[in-house]
Design a protein around this motif. Sequence first.
Motif, short mmCIF file in Angstrom:
data_model
loop_
_atom_site.label_atom_id
_atom_site.label_comp_id
_atom_site.label_asym_id
_atom_site.label_seq_id
_atom_site.Cartn_x
_atom_site.Cartn_y
_atom_site.Cartn_z
N VAL A 153 -29.09 29.76 -86.02
CA VAL A 153 -28.51 29.89 -87.37
C VAL A 153 -27.32 30.84 -87.31
CG1 VAL A 153 -28.90 30.78 -89.71
CG2 VAL A 153 -30.64 29.34 -88.62
N TRP A 154 -27.52 31.98 -86.69
CA TRP A 154 -26.45 32.98 -86.58
C TRP A 154 -25.22 32.39 -85.88
CZ3 TRP A 154 -26.02 37.51 -88.88
CH2 TRP A 154 -25.08 38.43 -88.40
N ALA A 195 -18.86 28.10 -87.68
CA ALA A 195 -18.28 27.43 -88.85
C ALA A 195 -17.31 28.33 -89.62
CB ALA A 195 -19.40 26.95 -89.78
N GLY A 196 -17.20 29.59 -89.20
CA GLY A 196 -16.30 30.52 -89.86
C GLY A 196 -16.79 30.96 -91.22
N LEU A 197 -18.11 30.93 -91.42
CA LEU A 197 -18.69 31.31 -92.70
C LEU A 197 -19.15 32.76 -92.68
CD1 LEU A 197 -20.70 28.00 -93.14
CD2 LEU A 197 -18.65 28.67 -94.40
N SER A 198 -19.44 33.29 -93.85
CA SER A 198 -19.80 34.71 -93.99
C SER A 198 -21.23 35.00 -93.54
CB SER A 198 -19.64 35.14 -95.45
OG SER A 198 -18.31 35.02 -95.84
N PHE A 199 -21.38 36.14 -92.92
CA PHE A 199 -22.69 36.62 -92.52
C PHE A 199 -22.65 38.14 -92.49
CE2 PHE A 199 -20.17 35.74 -88.80
CZ PHE A 199 -20.30 36.88 -88.06
N ARG A 200 -23.82 38.76 -92.61
CA ARG A 200 -23.87 40.22 -92.57
C ARG A 200 -24.62 40.72 -91.35
NH1 ARG A 200 -24.84 41.63 -98.79
NH2 ARG A 200 -22.69 41.36 -99.44
N HIS A 201 -25.93 40.48 -91.33
CA HIS A 201 -26.71 40.96 -90.19
C HIS A 201 -28.04 40.21 -90.08
CE1 HIS A 201 -28.32 43.38 -93.52
NE2 HIS A 201 -29.42 43.47 -92.82
N MET A 202 -28.72 40.49 -88.99
CA MET A 202 -30.03 39.90 -88.74
C MET A 202 -31.01 41.04 -88.50
SD MET A 202 -31.13 36.84 -86.05
CE MET A 202 -29.58 36.93 -85.28
N ILE A 246 -32.29 36.76 -91.85
CA ILE A 246 -30.86 36.62 -91.58
C ILE A 246 -30.13 36.73 -92.92
CG2 ILE A 246 -29.06 35.19 -90.55
CD1 ILE A 246 -31.47 33.65 -89.20
N ASP A 247 -29.27 37.71 -93.03
CA ASP A 247 -28.50 37.96 -94.25
C ASP A 247 -27.14 37.29 -94.11
OD1 ASP A 247 -27.02 38.94 -96.37
OD2 ASP A 247 -27.65 41.03 -96.09
N LEU A 248 -26.95 36.22 -94.87
CA LEU A 248 -25.69 35.48 -94.86
C LEU A 248 -24.95 35.73 -96.18
CD1 LEU A 248 -27.06 32.11 -93.42
CD2 LEU A 248 -25.99 33.98 -92.17
N GLU A 249 -24.95 36.97 -96.61
CA GLU A 249 -24.38 37.42 -97.87
C GLU A 249 -25.14 36.86 -99.06
OE1 GLU A 249 -20.14 37.35 -98.13
OE2 GLU A 249 -19.93 38.61 -96.37
N ARG A 250 -24.77 35.75 -99.62
CA ARG A 250 -25.43 35.21 -100.82
C ARG A 250 -26.63 34.32 -100.48
NH1 ARG A 250 -24.04 37.96 -105.09
NH2 ARG A 250 -24.76 36.23 -106.34
N VAL A 251 -26.89 34.14 -99.20
CA VAL A 251 -28.02 33.33 -98.73
C VAL A 251 -28.85 34.18 -97.77
CG1 VAL A 251 -28.72 31.29 -97.42
CG2 VAL A 251 -26.74 31.17 -98.96
N VAL A 252 -30.17 34.14 -97.96
CA VAL A 252 -31.07 34.85 -97.06
C VAL A 252 -31.96 33.81 -96.39
CG1 VAL A 252 -32.97 36.51 -96.91
CG2 VAL A 252 -31.05 36.95 -98.45
N VAL A 253 -32.05 33.89 -95.06
CA VAL A 253 -32.88 32.97 -94.29
C VAL A 253 -34.05 33.75 -93.70
CG1 VAL A 253 -32.96 31.34 -92.36
CG2 VAL A 253 -30.84 31.59 -93.70
N HIS A 254 -35.26 33.25 -93.94
CA HIS A 254 -36.48 33.83 -93.36
C HIS A 254 -36.99 32.86 -92.30
CE1 HIS A 254 -37.01 36.88 -96.54
NE2 HIS A 254 -36.58 35.94 -97.37
#
Length: 117
Positions: free
Chosen positions: A60-61, A67-74, A85-93
């Motif tokens: 995912v990371w 894709a050049g999309l926004s992400f913050r941290h894992m 996984i913190d993708l700014e406005r999306v959170v993946v568990h």
Amino acid sequence: MEKKEMNMSKLLETAVMAIDEKKGEGILVYDFRSANPFIDYVILCSASNLRQVHAIADNVWDRVKEAGLSFRHMEGNKDSRWILIDLERVVVHVFFEEERQFYRLEHLYADLPRVDI
């Protein structure tokens, strides 16, 4: 469709495809906008072993970055059975299946609309 919505759609699609590439199971996407002003969507998935949990999270990371999309941290380390996984406005568990059954976030989010991707 405005640019923000297109980027969000691309981000969701990229994350879900990355999970699917590594055989993630039970993928659910929740529309979180009515519940939290800082998060638009939450994605849940699980894996049958610890190695797969990390492979999914890493994929995912990597795919989001490619894709050049926004992400913050894992959050999580090599021993973690639940990776966030913190993708700014999306959170993946990404859960090890036993952890997902224990924490049962699906029940916590049951009143939120689900998104079909």
